[in-house]
Write an enzyme that holds these catalytic residues in place. Structure first.
Site, mmCIF file in Angstrom:
data_model
loop_
_atom_site.group_PDB
_atom_site.id
_atom_site.type_symbol
_atom_site.label_atom_id
_atom_site.label_comp_id
_atom_site.label_asym_id
_atom_site.label_seq_id
_atom_site.Cartn_x
_atom_site.Cartn_y
_atom_site.Cartn_z
ATOM 1 N N CYS A 2 -14.727 -19.116 13.479
ATOM 2 C CA CYS A 2 -13.386 -18.904 13.970
ATOM 3 C C CYS A 2 -13.410 -19.087 15.476
ATOM 4 O O CYS A 2 -14.470 -19.227 16.068
ATOM 5 C CB CYS A 2 -12.955 -17.481 13.647
ATOM 6 S SG CYS A 2 -13.333 -17.026 11.952
ATOM 7 N N ARG A 27 -11.675 -24.776 15.258
ATOM 8 C CA ARG A 27 -12.684 -23.906 14.662
ATOM 9 C C ARG A 27 -12.200 -23.250 13.371
ATOM 10 O O ARG A 27 -12.956 -22.527 12.720
ATOM 11 C CB ARG A 27 -13.096 -22.821 15.649
ATOM 12 C CG ARG A 27 -13.630 -23.375 16.942
ATOM 13 C CD ARG A 27 -13.914 -22.268 17.910
ATOM 14 N NE ARG A 27 -15.148 -21.597 17.592
ATOM 15 C CZ ARG A 27 -16.340 -21.927 18.059
ATOM 16 N NH1 ARG A 27 -16.437 -22.920 18.908
ATOM 17 N NH2 ARG A 27 -17.409 -21.281 17.709
ATOM 18 N N TRP A 74 -11.216 -19.130 10.121
ATOM 19 C CA TRP A 74 -11.673 -19.914 8.974
ATOM 20 C C TRP A 74 -12.314 -18.894 8.053
ATOM 21 O O TRP A 74 -13.333 -18.301 8.371
ATOM 22 C CB TRP A 74 -12.684 -20.966 9.426
ATOM 23 C CG TRP A 74 -13.099 -21.900 8.335
ATOM 24 C CD1 TRP A 74 -12.410 -22.981 7.869
ATOM 25 C CD2 TRP A 74 -14.319 -21.858 7.581
ATOM 26 N NE1 TRP A 74 -13.124 -23.599 6.863
ATOM 27 C CE2 TRP A 74 -14.293 -22.932 6.665
ATOM 28 C CE3 TRP A 74 -15.428 -21.014 7.578
ATOM 29 C CZ2 TRP A 74 -15.320 -23.199 5.775
ATOM 30 C CZ3 TRP A 74 -16.463 -21.272 6.685
ATOM 31 C CH2 TRP A 74 -16.409 -22.350 5.796
ATOM 32 N N ASN A 98 -16.035 -13.841 15.301
ATOM 33 C CA ASN A 98 -16.441 -15.142 14.783
ATOM 34 C C ASN A 98 -17.849 -14.968 14.242
ATOM 35 O O ASN A 98 -18.733 -14.542 14.982
ATOM 36 C CB ASN A 98 -16.417 -16.171 15.921
ATOM 37 C CG ASN A 98 -17.134 -17.446 15.548
ATOM 38 O OD1 ASN A 98 -17.163 -17.837 14.383
ATOM 39 N ND2 ASN A 98 -17.724 -18.102 16.532
ATOM 40 N N GLY A 99 -18.070 -15.275 12.956
ATOM 41 C CA GLY A 99 -19.414 -15.142 12.389
ATOM 42 C C GLY A 99 -19.375 -14.377 11.089
ATOM 43 O O GLY A 99 -18.323 -14.237 10.463
ATOM 44 N N GLU A 480 -20.553 -42.348 4.921
ATOM 45 C CA GLU A 480 -19.594 -41.820 5.895
ATOM 46 C C GLU A 480 -18.152 -42.222 5.519
ATOM 47 O O GLU A 480 -17.226 -41.415 5.629
ATOM 48 C CB GLU A 480 -19.968 -42.322 7.299
ATOM 49 C CG GLU A 480 -18.947 -42.090 8.399
ATOM 50 C CD GLU A 480 -18.623 -40.619 8.679
ATOM 51 O OE1 GLU A 480 -19.269 -39.736 8.117
ATOM 52 O OE2 GLU A 480 -17.688 -40.379 9.458
ATOM 53 N N LYS A 484 -15.230 -39.544 4.881
ATOM 54 C CA LYS A 484 -13.948 -39.548 5.608
ATOM 55 C C LYS A 484 -12.784 -39.492 4.627
ATOM 56 O O LYS A 484 -11.838 -38.742 4.802
ATOM 57 C CB LYS A 484 -13.773 -40.815 6.460
ATOM 58 C CG LYS A 484 -14.497 -40.916 7.765
ATOM 59 C CD LYS A 484 -13.964 -40.076 8.879
ATOM 60 C CE LYS A 484 -14.544 -38.702 8.890
ATOM 61 N NZ LYS A 484 -15.848 -38.481 9.360
ATOM 62 N N GLU A 487 -12.512 -36.070 2.952
ATOM 63 C CA GLU A 487 -12.112 -35.008 3.881
ATOM 64 C C GLU A 487 -10.611 -34.960 4.115
ATOM 65 O O GLU A 487 -10.021 -33.892 4.154
ATOM 66 C CB GLU A 487 -12.763 -35.239 5.255
ATOM 67 C CG GLU A 487 -14.200 -34.819 5.353
ATOM 68 C CD GLU A 487 -14.737 -35.041 6.763
ATOM 69 O OE1 GLU A 487 -15.240 -34.085 7.352
ATOM 70 O OE2 GLU A 487 -14.652 -36.168 7.280
ATOM 71 N N HIS A 503 -28.021 -48.487 -11.145
ATOM 72 C CA HIS A 503 -28.748 -47.324 -11.662
ATOM 73 C C HIS A 503 -27.820 -46.147 -11.942
ATOM 74 O O HIS A 503 -28.227 -44.998 -11.848
ATOM 75 C CB HIS A 503 -29.849 -46.918 -10.683
ATOM 76 C CG HIS A 503 -30.854 -48.000 -10.457
ATOM 77 N ND1 HIS A 503 -31.694 -48.463 -11.445
ATOM 78 C CD2 HIS A 503 -31.111 -48.765 -9.363
ATOM 79 C CE1 HIS A 503 -32.443 -49.441 -10.958
ATOM 80 N NE2 HIS A 503 -32.103 -49.641 -9.703
ATOM 81 N N LYS A 603 -13.690 -27.761 12.225
ATOM 82 C CA LYS A 603 -14.432 -28.745 13.004
ATOM 83 C C LYS A 603 -15.816 -28.256 13.384
ATOM 84 O O LYS A 603 -16.776 -28.993 13.391
ATOM 85 C CB LYS A 603 -13.638 -29.097 14.262
ATOM 86 C CG LYS A 603 -14.319 -30.163 15.081
ATOM 87 C CD LYS A 603 -13.356 -31.219 15.516
ATOM 88 C CE LYS A 603 -14.061 -32.435 16.063
ATOM 89 N NZ LYS A 603 -14.516 -33.334 15.002
HETATM 90 C C1 G6P Z 1 -18.004 -30.031 10.128
HETATM 91 C C2 G6P Z 1 -17.009 -31.104 10.510
HETATM 92 C C3 G6P Z 1 -17.658 -32.478 10.399
HETATM 93 C C4 G6P Z 1 -18.927 -32.532 11.227
HETATM 94 C C5 G6P Z 1 -19.906 -31.424 10.842
HETATM 95 C C6 G6P Z 1 -21.055 -31.325 11.815
HETATM 96 O O1 G6P Z 1 -18.251 -30.078 8.769
HETATM 97 O O2 G6P Z 1 -15.870 -31.031 9.682
HETATM 98 O O3 G6P Z 1 -16.759 -33.467 10.869
HETATM 99 O O4 G6P Z 1 -19.538 -33.770 11.054
HETATM 100 O O5 G6P Z 1 -19.239 -30.164 10.854
HETATM 101 O O6 G6P Z 1 -20.545 -30.920 13.059
HETATM 102 P P1 G6P Z 1 -21.265 -31.143 14.436
HETATM 103 O O7 G6P Z 1 -20.378 -30.507 15.448
HETATM 104 O O8 G6P Z 1 -22.603 -30.453 14.342
HETATM 105 O O9 G6P Z 1 -21.417 -32.604 14.634
#
Ligand code: G6P
Length: 608
Positions: A2, A27, A74, A98-99, A480, A484, A487, A503, A603
């Site tokens: 958070c 966050r 969060w 936060n935590g 990736e 994306k 997500e 496979h 994030k």
């Molecule tokens: C979260 C975000 C991702 C990110 C990952 C790692 O899951 O939603 O977009 O790639 O964390 O985050 P970092 O800040 O360590 O790159």
């Protein structure tokens, strides 16, 4: 994980707290809340959902007071309802957290046995009640916090506000970041420098175990043993960044479009373009030539950047690279040799699993090189050396520009390592640098095909499952691309190495499922063509991201085509990331999803 903020100010703080929370929304955004002292009495407003709900609430029921704390959540323990939203309060205090408090059940049972009645399912309420208990014994907030902190297991950043105490705020940090901000007769607490950027650029980061007592004149920081601690005051540049969307509808769109510029800026930092050489970070505490292995760990998109980096380090520098997602690496007790280097990659520099991986590697006696976007982050500060990505603040939850900047740094480091180890001669280094220099321009070209991507994305938006295929460095990019799409559009997607198609995933192919093939012209292009034939032979719908002539050469009529300029294959993955990102973006926009703040995600993941 958070975002938390605290302000001891001169003006009414509620709007300032909301402003800071807006910068912390990356966050988490399940719920938000603020508490202030109105005429010395604790008052709070909280709201479920996005910060705008809290803002609306405050408009209807404003909060006065010049001291306050705020939180954007969060959810970890307890659903994201208003009741579970922070600040949590008792008659004596309010707290934001936060935590995760790992022993909260045990503490809760103890407190309940002593007569406490809990209102929420959260671990944070335990903190509020525990400190209140201690206060009943001493009537001294600082002594109560000092007595409570050692009883809390887990990771936390906390900010406390006390009923009747207009000149007091207490913060504490263990395993989650917390910064103290210094103003003129005003003081601040915040999860990061960005949150405090509108108020002050002078901050101190608390160390793990620290706690701090603030009034409007300053702060007294103590370490875990209660001894006064001096933490350096640093000037941050976070205020220099304008966090707005420019002319774009979403931060993600803005960040995708910024890539030619920020990748260019990152490359300029690492390349001596005039001489065609890589400029390695200065004062590295290890010698590339003596390394026997690199061990990488990271999470999410940063992990996929590392996977691409593995190909480059192994090819250019002939160093074996092992790579893990950090949540596995931290627990699998990997044997690490003293001659090995650990590389961690993180946009935020605060991801809990990545940080734990870093600490594990350090305990094993390894040097840790971090590739980070936030230079003041915990990961940057705890590594032996940090290689910055110069992407600027990334606000969209789905990482885009940080990813391509991570790739740019990894490419430069791999070339520099190759030179240091004698596996690349000066001529080849010059050639590779010349190819890298072209990347920002090629990314700008790729952005010109946005309309073609949008067209294909509308089609993708109608489906429920998508397969992404690629080979070599485009295999991690397929992963990736799928991530994306998942997500932000919530469409199920899988990334596969094209050679693995037969496979298993080939069983999924039918006339409805789009198969996105990332196929730059590389040494194994022909192999990828064969994989496309296998899809076509089963009636599959190919979406081809490749040079315009590729479909003809493969004798295919793809269901969708995103044309790319011809380019050398070595760094094509950086350029091909652009259409992969745009595809996810437009699919999500077509479906009307919240692109910048997708459901359930955050994030910066500062909890396990
Ligand atoms: C979260 C975000 C991702 C990110 C990952 C790692 O899951 O939603 O977009 O790639 O964390 O985050 P970092 O800040 O360590 O790159």
């Amino acid at each position: 994980m958070c975002g938390i903020v605290g302000i001891l100010g001169k003006e009414p703080v509620a709007p300032l707290l909301v402003d800071a929370l807006r910068r912390l929304e990356y966050r988490g955004y399940d719920s938000a809340g603020v508490a202030t002292l109105e005429d010395g009495r604790l008052t709070r407003r909280r709201a479920e959902g996005k910060l705008r709900n809290l803002e609306a609430r405050l408009k209807d029921e404003p909060l006065a007071g010049t001291i306050g704390i705020g939180h954007t959540r969060w959810a970890t323990h307890g659903r994201p309802t208003e009741r579970n939203a922070h600040p949590h309060a008792t008659d004596r205090l309010a707290v934001v957290h936060n935590g995760i408090i790992e022993n909260f059940r045990e503490l809760r049972q103890r407190l309940e046995a002593e007569g406490d009645v809990f209102e929420t399912e959260t671990d944070t309420e335990v903190v509020a009640r525990l400190v209140t208990h201690e206060m009943r014994k001493t009537n001294d907030p600082a002594a109560a916090v000092a007595a409570a902190l050692p009883q809390l297991h887990g990771a936390f950043a906390l900010a406390f506000l006390f009923d009747g105490h207009e000149e007091l705020m207490i913060g504490a940090r263990k395993g989650a970041p917390l910064a103290v901000g210094y103003g003129e007769g005003e003081m601040y607490l915040g999860s990061d420098a960005l949150a405090l950027a509108p108020f002050t650029q002078t901050i101190s980061y608390l160390d793990d175990g620290d706690w701090v007592v603030l009034d409007r004149k300053g702060a007294v920081i103590r370490d875990a043993f209660g001894a006064k601690a001096d933490r350096p005051k640093i000037r941050t540049s976070a205020g220099a960044f304008l966090v707005d969307k420019g002319n774009h509808r979403h931060f993600m769109a803005k960040e995708i479009h910024e890539q030619p510029e920020v990748v260019g800026r990152t490359l300029a930092h690492y390349l001596d373009m005039a001489n065609g050489r890589v400029r390695m970070p200065a004062d590295l505490p290890f010698d590339w030539a003596k390394l026997d292995r690199i061990t990488m760990s990271a999470c999410g998109t940063a992990y996929y950047a590392g996977l691409v980096g593995k190909y480059w380090f192994e090819r250019f520098a002939r160093i074996p690279v092992e790579i893990d997602v950090a949540s596995e690496f931290r627990y699998r007790e990997a044997p690490l040799s003293a001659a090995g280097l650990s590389v961690v990659i993180s946009q935020s520099g605060e991801t809990a699993d990545t940080l734990a991986g870093l600490r594990y590697a350090k305990e094993q006696g390894q040097h840790v090189l971090s590739i980070v976007n936030v230079p003041t982050s915990t990961i940057a500060r705890e590594s032996s050396a940090a290689a910055p990505t110069l992407a600027g603040p990334e606000i969209g939850v789905a990482s885009t520009k940080a990813f391509t900047c991570q790739l740019a740094v990894l490419a430069c480091l791999a070339i520099g390592a190759g030179r240091a180890r004698g596996t690349l001669d000066a001529e080849r280094e010059r050639e590779l640098v010349a190819e890298l220099v072209k990347v920002p321009g090629l990314m700008a070209d790729a952005l010109k095909h946005e309309a073609a991507v949008e067209h294909v994305a509308r089609d993708i938006a109608k489906t429920t499952d998508v397969l992404f295929l690629g080979r070599g460095t485009n295999y991690p990019l397929a992963l990736e691309g799928a991530l994306k799409l998942k997500e932000i559009s919530y469409i199920h997607a899988e990334g596969y190495a094209a050679g693995e198609l037969k496979h298993g995933p080939i069983a999924l192919i039918d006339e409805t499922m789009p198969v996105v093939v990332l196929a730059p012209r590389d040494a194994i292009f022909e192999k990828t063509v064969s994989n496309m034939q296998e899809v076509a032979a089963r009636g599959g719908r190919i979406i081809l991201i490749a040079e315009e002539t590729a479909a003809d050469e493969a004798g295919l009529v793809p269901a969708g085509m995103i044309p790319m300029a011809p380019m050398a294959p070595e760094f094509a993955a950086i350029v091909y990331a652009v259409p992969a990102q745009l595809l996810a973006y437009y699919a999500a926009v077509t479906l009307g999803k919240d692109v910048d703040q997708p459901r359930n995600l955050a994030k910066s993941v500062t909890v396990e």
